[in-house]
Write a protein that holds these residues in place. Structure first.
Motif, PDB file in Angstrom:
ATOM      1  N   GLY A 146       0.712  -1.354   0.114  1.00  0.00           N
ATOM      2  CA  GLY A 146      -0.025  -0.121  -0.209  1.00  0.00           C
ATOM      3  C   GLY A 146       0.755   1.180  -0.078  1.00  0.00           C
ATOM      4  O   GLY A 146       0.154   2.121   0.382  1.00  0.00           O
ATOM      5  N   GLU A 147       2.312   1.038  -0.466  1.00  0.00           N
ATOM      6  CA  GLU A 147       2.984   2.338  -0.361  1.00  0.00           C
ATOM      7  C   GLU A 147       2.443   3.363  -1.612  1.00  0.00           C
ATOM      8  O   GLU A 147       2.875   4.408  -1.444  1.00  0.00           O
ATOM      9  N   VAL A 148       2.067   2.864  -2.400  1.00  0.00           N
ATOM     10  CA  VAL A 148       1.573   3.359  -3.715  1.00  0.00           C
ATOM     11  C   VAL A 148       0.174   2.819  -4.248  1.00  0.00           C
ATOM     12  O   VAL A 148      -0.103   1.807  -3.926  1.00  0.00           O
ATOM     13  N   GLU A 149      -0.604   3.643  -5.027  1.00  0.00           N
ATOM     14  CA  GLU A 149      -1.844   3.190  -5.450  1.00  0.00           C
ATOM     15  C   GLU A 149      -1.773   2.450  -6.841  1.00  0.00           C
ATOM     16  O   GLU A 149      -2.515   1.640  -7.069  1.00  0.00           O
ATOM     17  N   THR A 284     -11.984  -0.709  -7.229  1.00  0.00           N
ATOM     18  CA  THR A 284     -13.219   0.031  -7.302  1.00  0.00           C
ATOM     19  C   THR A 284     -13.215   1.575  -6.688  1.00  0.00           C
ATOM     20  O   THR A 284     -14.371   2.252  -6.556  1.00  0.00           O
ATOM     21  N   HIS A 285     -11.788   1.768  -6.275  1.00  0.00           N
ATOM     22  CA  HIS A 285     -12.104   3.228  -5.366  1.00  0.00           C
ATOM     23  C   HIS A 285     -12.162   4.323  -6.137  1.00  0.00           C
ATOM     24  O   HIS A 285     -11.543   4.428  -7.264  1.00  0.00           O
ATOM     25  N   PRO A 286     -13.319   5.123  -5.990  1.00  0.00           N
ATOM     26  CA  PRO A 286     -13.558   6.213  -7.109  1.00  0.00           C
ATOM     27  C   PRO A 286     -12.380   6.906  -7.293  1.00  0.00           C
ATOM     28  O   PRO A 286     -12.186   7.331  -8.631  1.00  0.00           O
ATOM     29  N   ALA A 287     -11.641   7.551  -6.414  1.00  0.00           N
ATOM     30  CA  ALA A 287     -10.352   8.490  -6.740  1.00  0.00           C
ATOM     31  C   ALA A 287      -9.338   7.707  -7.582  1.00  0.00           C
ATOM     32  O   ALA A 287      -8.862   8.555  -8.360  1.00  0.00           O
ATOM     33  N   GLN A 288      -9.051   6.582  -7.166  1.00  0.00           N
ATOM     34  CA  GLN A 288      -8.053   5.993  -7.849  1.00  0.00           C
ATOM     35  C   GLN A 288      -8.333   5.547  -9.341  1.00  0.00           C
ATOM     36  O   GLN A 288      -7.578   5.293 -10.182  1.00  0.00           O
TER      37      GLN A 288
END
Length: 301
Positions: A146-149, A284-288
């Motif tokens: 989880g260090e980067v998306e 599914t994360h909207p911002a990502q």
């Protein structure tokens, strides 16, 4: 006070009572029956050790303790609501979310200026953090931790938890300094093998794709220098007698193109694919998801 003993629904009921000043209307406001709201008020009184609301001529009147609690509770509920709304929709123009991306050197040089310009245009409040990596296994580790998306680089080792889409391919070219005498001879295989070579290896290998292709023909080249810095190669070649086989886009972005001869390798080399990768848990994360779409958009230009 132990927060584990607090029911969030009680705070919602409190906020509704502050607005409506009526048990019945507060119940309608949040979809509860009058008895359920009365029970909630009783639990709040016991929890906070205060009457909170007393009957007056114009409905329920808040006590000083209730007035003291109203603003922080209302603010906390609003923050929770915004957080939950954020998981359902994303407004880039007003978002202040922090996003992170892992990049190998070449994608950083090739597309990062355009991506940053795009973000400043459509999402000025977003903060972008860039992390560097060299190995495809490093990319997987960064995504797992989880260090980067997301990451951009050569395709990572296939794994079900890492999702990827192709972004672009880069072909290999050979470069020599502009006035190198070998250019007059023509860059055939014999000339190619007679020269000393610079090998660019971000992972510090001493056996690259060129060596693999030559080995299939029982051939070997002479290495003069191996270095991990991709963008140092054009300047080194431009001021030496070495030849290098590197990605065409590196030459174009290096600022050294006018000092170099650029030609096709005398051996067949597959182009190098670059992919956008992310962890399945973030799919599914909207911002990502929005950010991934902007990355793909930038590369399609």
């Amino acid at each position: 006070m132990n927060l584990h003993g607090i029911d969030l629904n009680l705070l919602v009921a409190f906020d509704a009572l502050m607005v409506e000043r009526s048990v019945t209307r507060a119940g309608i406001r949040i979809g509860r029956t009058q008895p359920a709201m009365s029970a909630a008020l009783s639990r709040l009184r016991a929890l906070l050790r205060d009457e909170l609301f007393v009957r007056g001529t114009n409905g329920l009147q808040p006590t000083p303790r209730a007035l003291e609690l109203a603003e922080p509770i209302g603010h906390a509920l609003a923050e929770i609501q915004r957080t939950l709304d954020f998981t359902q929709e994303f407004d880039p123009s007003s978002s202040t979310v922090a996003l992170s991306i892992g990049l190998s050197d070449h994608p950083a040089f090739r597309f990062l200026p355009r991506l940053v310009a795009k973000l400043r245009e459509v999402a000025p409040g977003i903060t972008l953090a860039v992390r560097n990596f060299t190995s495809r296994d490093d990319a997987i580790s960064m995504l797992d931790a989880g260090e980067v998306e997301m990451t951009i680089g050569v395709p990572p080792t296939s794994t079900g938890r890492i999702l990827s889409v192709p972004l672009f391919e880069e072909r290999f070219v050979c470069i020599l300094r502009k006035d190198h005498p070998a250019i007059r001879q023509g860059l055939n295989l014999e000339t190619f093998l007679s020269l000393t070579h610079l090998l660019v290896s971000p992972e510090n290998d001493r056996f690259g794709v060129v060596d693999t292709a030559l080995a299939k023909q029982g051939l070997k080249r002479q290495l003069a220098l191996t270095l991990p810095q991709l963008y140092a190669a054009p300047a080194l070649v431009a001021s030496s007698d070495m030849i290098a086989t590197i990605l065409e886009g590196v030459v174009e972005a290096s600022g050294q193109a006018e000092r170099l001869y650029v030609g096709n390798p005398p051996i067949e080399l597959d182009p190098v694919p670059f992919t956008l990768s992310w962890h399945r848990r973030n799919d599914t994360h909207p911002a990502q998801r929005w950010f991934r779409e902007r990355v793909i958009e930038v590369f399609s230009v």
